[in-house]
Write an enzyme that holds these catalytic residues in place. Structure first.
Site, short mmCIF file in Angstrom:
data_model
loop_
_atom_site.label_atom_id
_atom_site.label_comp_id
_atom_site.label_asym_id
_atom_site.label_seq_id
_atom_site.Cartn_x
_atom_site.Cartn_y
_atom_site.Cartn_z
N GLY A 6 0.79 -1.23 0.00
CA GLY A 6 0.00 0.00 0.00
C GLY A 6 0.83 1.28 0.00
O GLY A 6 0.28 2.38 -0.11
N GLN A 7 2.16 1.15 0.13
CA GLN A 7 2.98 2.36 0.12
C GLN A 7 2.89 3.00 -1.26
O GLN A 7 2.66 2.32 -2.25
CB GLN A 7 4.44 1.99 0.42
CG GLN A 7 4.65 1.51 1.85
CD GLN A 7 6.07 1.01 2.08
OE1 GLN A 7 7.03 1.55 1.53
NE2 GLN A 7 6.20 -0.03 2.88
#
Ligand SMILES: Nc1nc2c(ncn2[C@@H]2O[C@H](COP(=O)(O)OP(=O)(O)OP(=O)(O)O)[C@@H](O)[C@H]2O)c(=O)[nH]1
Ligand SMILES: [Mg+2]
Length: 184
Positions: free
Chosen positions: A75-76
């Site tokens: 999700g970064q």
């Protein structure tokens, strides 16, 4: 005894002759709890020191004759570019939100809406999960629906639940919802 045996034979028949595999992609901002949720769904233990996902991770979750092939993406920011590619053609998309981290909600909403605008992904059912319901000062499901502007996501089935991967709250509802889309 006889009922137990019947059940075993029946399950075996289901698995052998009606085996179905479905693809589910799990996305959401870093730290939302995607990897934790998948770990718990696949029978593992919850841990507080979960490591951020680099790229993606895949795990199979078995429910009766259905195998859910779950793609858990990083999700970064640098991994979000991959989301669209991994969402193409799947049976369902699960977008996970940390409902105790209110500062990140506008970004979660933007990322979700940008993804849903891709023509490739039209019609794919979307399940938005507000995770970490065990923490204090979290959003309710209605507040999450508003914060994520879910009423403005069209051309697909959309649902929203509150869950906790940590306390395993509401996870059956998640699986039940996903299994509805096994044969599409
Ligand atoms: N209190 C609480 N903490 C949670 C819950 N689910 C996950 N966490 C914690 O949140 C942190 C991040 O969890 P991850 O599962 O690694 O998050 P992720 O969405 O996979 O993050 P990325 O891989 O970086 O995208 C970890 O410290 C988890 O222990 C939950 O239901 N309740
Ligand atoms: Mg992860």
């Amino acid at each position: 005894m006889a009922a137990g045996l019947f059940r075993k034979v029946y399950d075996w028949l289901l698995r052998t002759f009606w085996a179905t595999e479905m693809d589910v992609t799990m996305i959401g901002l870093q730290n939302a709890g995607k990897t934790s949720l998948l770990r718990v769904l696949s029978g593992g233990e919850f841990t507080l020191d979960s490591i951020p996902t680099v790229g993606f991770n895949m795990k199979r979750v078995q429910r009766g004759h259905v195998t859910l092939k779950c793609w858990d993406l990083g999700g970064q920011p640098r991994f979000r570019i991959m989301w669209e590619r991994y969402c193409r053609g799947v049976n369902a998309i699960v977008f996970i939100v940390d409902i105790a981290d209110i500062a990140l909600l506008p970004m979660a909403r933007e990322e979700l809406h940008a993804l849903m605008e891709h023509e490739n992904l039209e019609g794919i059912p979307l399940l938005v999960l507000g995770n970490k319901s065990d923490l204090p000062d979290k959003l309710s499901v209605d507040e999450l629906i508003d914060a994520m502007d879910l009423k403005n996501i069209a051309h697909r089935e959309v649902s929203c639940y509150g869950i906790s991967a940590k306390e395993e709250t509401n996870l059956d509802a998640v699986l039940q919802w996903l299994l509805k889309f096994a044969n599409r």
